[in-house]
Scaffold this motif. Structure first.
Motif, PDB file in Angstrom:
ATOM      1  N   PRO A 276       0.826  -1.220  -0.083  1.00 56.43           N
ATOM      2  CA  PRO A 276       0.281   0.077   0.032  1.00 56.43           C
ATOM      3  C   PRO A 276       0.809   1.422   0.015  1.00 56.43           C
ATOM      4  O   PRO A 276       0.471   2.225  -0.699  1.00 56.43           O
ATOM      5  N   ARG A 277       1.857   1.116   0.711  1.00 51.79           N
ATOM      6  CA  ARG A 277       2.656   2.503   0.687  1.00 51.79           C
ATOM      7  C   ARG A 277       3.540   2.733  -0.584  1.00 51.79           C
ATOM      8  O   ARG A 277       3.592   3.735  -1.121  1.00 51.79           O
ATOM      9  N   LEU A 282       4.183   5.634  -5.543  1.00 47.82           N
ATOM     10  CA  LEU A 282       4.444   5.747  -6.967  1.00 47.82           C
ATOM     11  C   LEU A 282       3.162   6.716  -7.712  1.00 47.82           C
ATOM     12  O   LEU A 282       3.674   7.337  -8.640  1.00 47.82           O
ATOM     13  N   VAL A 283       2.069   6.576  -7.172  1.00 47.57           N
ATOM     14  CA  VAL A 283       1.330   7.366  -7.688  1.00 47.57           C
ATOM     15  C   VAL A 283       1.675   8.738  -7.594  1.00 47.57           C
ATOM     16  O   VAL A 283       1.513   9.705  -8.418  1.00 47.57           O
ATOM     17  N   HIS A 285       4.893   9.966  -7.316  1.00 43.43           N
ATOM     18  CA  HIS A 285       5.847  10.285  -8.202  1.00 43.43           C
ATOM     19  C   HIS A 285       5.554  10.460  -9.677  1.00 43.43           C
ATOM     20  O   HIS A 285       6.144  11.227 -10.413  1.00 43.43           O
ATOM     21  N   ILE A 286       4.696   9.217 -10.347  1.00 44.39           N
ATOM     22  CA  ILE A 286       4.567   9.706 -11.478  1.00 44.39           C
ATOM     23  C   ILE A 286       3.181  10.915 -11.793  1.00 44.39           C
ATOM     24  O   ILE A 286       3.625  11.416 -12.837  1.00 44.39           O
ATOM     25  N   SER A 287       2.537  11.249 -11.027  1.00 47.53           N
ATOM     26  CA  SER A 287       1.770  12.547 -10.932  1.00 47.53           C
ATOM     27  C   SER A 287       2.742  13.732 -11.085  1.00 47.53           C
ATOM     28  O   SER A 287       2.681  14.495 -11.883  1.00 47.53           O
ATOM     29  N   VAL A 288       3.712  13.888 -10.003  1.00 49.83           N
ATOM     30  CA  VAL A 288       4.409  14.859 -10.011  1.00 49.83           C
ATOM     31  C   VAL A 288       5.456  14.931 -11.358  1.00 49.83           C
ATOM     32  O   VAL A 288       5.563  15.893 -11.955  1.00 49.83           O
ATOM     33  N   ALA A 289       5.609  13.765 -11.851  1.00 50.68           N
ATOM     34  CA  ALA A 289       6.853  13.692 -12.995  1.00 50.68           C
ATOM     35  C   ALA A 289       6.169  14.407 -14.115  1.00 50.68           C
ATOM     36  O   ALA A 289       6.879  15.463 -14.688  1.00 50.68           O
ATOM     37  N   PHE A 290       5.012  14.164 -14.558  1.00 54.02           N
ATOM     38  CA  PHE A 290       4.142  14.492 -15.694  1.00 54.02           C
ATOM     39  C   PHE A 290       3.776  16.108 -15.540  1.00 54.02           C
ATOM     40  O   PHE A 290       3.874  16.821 -16.197  1.00 54.02           O
ATOM     41  N   GLN A 291       3.237  16.306 -14.252  1.00 51.55           N
ATOM     42  CA  GLN A 291       2.959  17.874 -14.031  1.00 51.55           C
ATOM     43  C   GLN A 291       4.422  18.893 -13.995  1.00 51.55           C
ATOM     44  O   GLN A 291       4.379  19.933 -14.679  1.00 51.55           O
ATOM     45  N   TYR A 292       5.347  18.155 -13.151  1.00 50.16           N
ATOM     46  CA  TYR A 292       6.657  19.053 -13.094  1.00 50.16           C
ATOM     47  C   TYR A 292       7.139  19.277 -14.487  1.00 50.16           C
ATOM     48  O   TYR A 292       7.562  20.361 -15.103  1.00 50.16           O
ATOM     49  N   GLY A 412      15.076   4.853  -4.161  1.00 46.54           N
ATOM     50  CA  GLY A 412      15.618   4.627  -5.445  1.00 46.54           C
ATOM     51  C   GLY A 412      14.433   4.257  -6.228  1.00 46.54           C
ATOM     52  O   GLY A 412      14.505   4.580  -7.483  1.00 46.54           O
ATOM     53  N   MET A 413      13.985   3.063  -5.910  1.00 47.13           N
ATOM     54  CA  MET A 413      12.733   2.593  -6.770  1.00 47.13           C
ATOM     55  C   MET A 413      11.731   3.724  -7.277  1.00 47.13           C
ATOM     56  O   MET A 413      11.422   3.756  -8.261  1.00 47.13           O
ATOM     57  N   ASN A 414      11.330   4.286  -6.399  1.00 45.05           N
ATOM     58  CA  ASN A 414      10.375   5.535  -6.622  1.00 45.05           C
ATOM     59  C   ASN A 414      10.946   6.591  -7.526  1.00 45.05           C
ATOM     60  O   ASN A 414      10.233   6.875  -8.369  1.00 45.05           O
ATOM     61  N   ARG A 415      12.202   6.902  -7.177  1.00 47.25           N
ATOM     62  CA  ARG A 415      12.637   8.019  -8.208  1.00 47.25           C
ATOM     63  C   ARG A 415      13.064   7.392  -9.714  1.00 47.25           C
ATOM     64  O   ARG A 415      12.978   8.158 -10.671  1.00 47.25           O
TER      65      ARG A 415
END
Length: 486
Positions: A276-277, A282-283, A285-292, A412-415
């Motif tokens: 769950p964590r 991941l949600v 990080h993916i959201s911030v990646a596209f928006q940023y 590391g995995m999240n990044r």
């Protein structure tokens, strides 16, 4: 852990958890603040290197006569490097320690920045930017580990607040980058204008050299990592010398702490305890990646293409927006992190970003000065929300969700996943901008809406509820509902 009755409050360490508990309660004295600043300087370098070509890419295209395909390769080389660096750095950080990885990374930074700035052709530039990306990727897991493991759990200088400080440092680096570009714009004679991107790249080596020169005086290994390796004597020594905590080990060594199922594997992040964590992180990080990538990285392109600004206006507006909104939002995020729940802060930020993106899409290309100012204000609102909300909390979540034994691989995995998302965004966004124009803001608003649903309604996990470094995690997991999927 036992405490002897003396004026000096002598603590006797008997197990690795005792080290974490002492740090969680007493960190903030001695040399620990210097370590925090050195870790944040590492973050500064990451942000600076990722920002340098967001404006200078047009000069690189001109200097090397790049095709659209080669332009994409140059722009994405550093991002691809970060993916490799994230996975490698996360594993190494947990395997061989924080200090050795951090110092090797700083040396790599210096070499890559100088080679990139002096690149005689595009292939050398691509290779140097790739290596620079590896450095950026390696740095974040180790920097976040330092920030978490040299901070107390609660209070003004809590783990959450210091982890959130990565965001204003990131935007400070972005602002410094554009300030250097602005200064060079006026200083360099027109015939040497092509030096602008080269000088700004080489400048990235300066803070890394600073860390290398002063490392011996302030930087140490993480005592939590040492304790988990079984070296209680070494951990106690660092507590005395860097924290001013009078700690002594009852025995020099104990059995090494082993994380179940995967000491050197990323699969542990997807077991029943951590899934769950991991999903929430991941949600985010993916959201911030596209928006940023859309708003922050392509901000100069947005101002030029959609708002029809000239070169000087683009530079000054980008710098002004970063300082007035992103940086101040990041400072607010540090203040909020030690006082409010991470989940509440995240939801507030995503809601404001969703509103800003929808309004930008509705306004489209401004047809009047009033609409232009409104659109720029919405860009500022997005940057402000990013600063205090997702931008700050995206590193709080994975760093505080995983214990020290798997913290490196967790971050590391999240990044790495964030890097994959950013690489995809770098490829598709120019296409979307050409095809959909300002409607691209409505498409990107989806990446603000999805985390609102996931964090607000589906997975209610709060990383600041308890300190994963100071507890017997297997026991705690059985008696808490801090991370559950509903």
């Amino acid at each position: 852990m036992t405490q002897t009755a003396s004026a000096e409050n002598k603590y006797v360490i008997q197990r690795p958890e005792d080290v974490s508990q002492l740090i969680s309660k007493y960190a903030g004295s001695g040399k620990t603040n210097k370590v925090i600043w050195l870790a944040l300087i590492g973050v500064f370098i990451d942000a600076y290197d990722l920002t340098t070509l967001s404006f200078g890419i047009e000069q690189v295209i001109s200097d090397f006569s790049l095709s659209p395909v080669m332009t994409g390769v140059v722009a994405s080389a550093i991002v691809v490097g970060t993916i490799v660096g994230n996975l490698l750095g996360g594993w190494l950080t947990d395997k061989i320690g924080r200090y050795r990885v951090f110092m090797a990374d700083m040396v790599l930074f210096v070499i890559a920045a100088i080679v990139a700035g002096l690149a005689p052709n595009v292939w050398v530039l691509i290779a140097a930017r790739f290596v620079m990306g590896i450095s950026v990727g390696i740095d974040l897991p180790v920097a976040m580990s330092y920030l978490a493991e040299f901070s107390k759990f609660n209070g003004k200088s809590s783990k959450a607040a210091r982890l959130a400080a990565w965001c204003p440092m990131w935007y400070a680096a972005s602002s410094v980058c554009f300030a250097i570009v602005l200064a060079l714009y006026f200083i360099l004679p027109p015939e040497y204008a092509n030096w602008l991107w080269r000088i700004s790249l080489i400048f990235g080596a300066v803070p890394a050299l600073l860390i290398i020169f002063i490392r011996g005086k302030y930087l140490t290994e993480s005592p939590i990592w040492l304790a988990n390796q079984g070296d209680l004597k070494g951990a106690a020594k660092i507590l005395r010398e860097s924290y001013d905590i009078n700690a002594h080990a009852q025995v020099d060594h104990v059995q090494k702490v082993e994380q179940k199922h995967a000491q050197a594997s990323y699969s542990v992040l997807f077991n029943k305890t951590y899934l769950p964590r991991t999903i929430v992180a991941l949600v985010i990080h993916i959201s911030v990646a596209f928006q940023y990538t859309t708003i922050a990285f392509f901000l100069p392109s947005i101002l030029t293409r959609f708002f029809h600004t000239d070169t000087l206006t683009t530079i000054t507006t980008t710098l002004g927006l970063n300082l007035a909104f992103a940086f101040t939002g990041g400072l607010l995020g540090v203040y909020m992190a030690s006082r409010l729940s991470s989940r509440f802060i995240l939801l507030s930020g995503f809601i404001l970003q969703f509103a800003a993106l929808v309004l930008l899409g509705v306004v489209g290309e401004p047809g009047s000065s009033l609409l232009l100012y409104f659109a720029i204000a919405m860009l500022g609102l997005w940057l402000f929300a990013e600063g205090f909300g997702p931008g700050a909390q995206m590193m709080v979540y994975p760093t505080m969700a995983y214990p020290a034994s798997i913290r490196g691989v967790g971050v590391g995995m999240n990044r790495a996943i964030s890097g994959v998302a950013q690489a995809i965004a770098l490829f598709v966004l120019p296409i979307w901008m050409s095809k959909f124009n300002t409607d691209v803001f409505l498409i990107i608003s989806i990446f603000a809406f999805v985390p609102i649903i996931v964090i607000g309604f589906l997975i209610k996990f709060e990383p600041t509820k308890f300190d994963v470094d100071s507890i017997d995690l297997d026991i705690e997991i059985n008696k808490t509902v801090a991370s559950k999927m509903i």
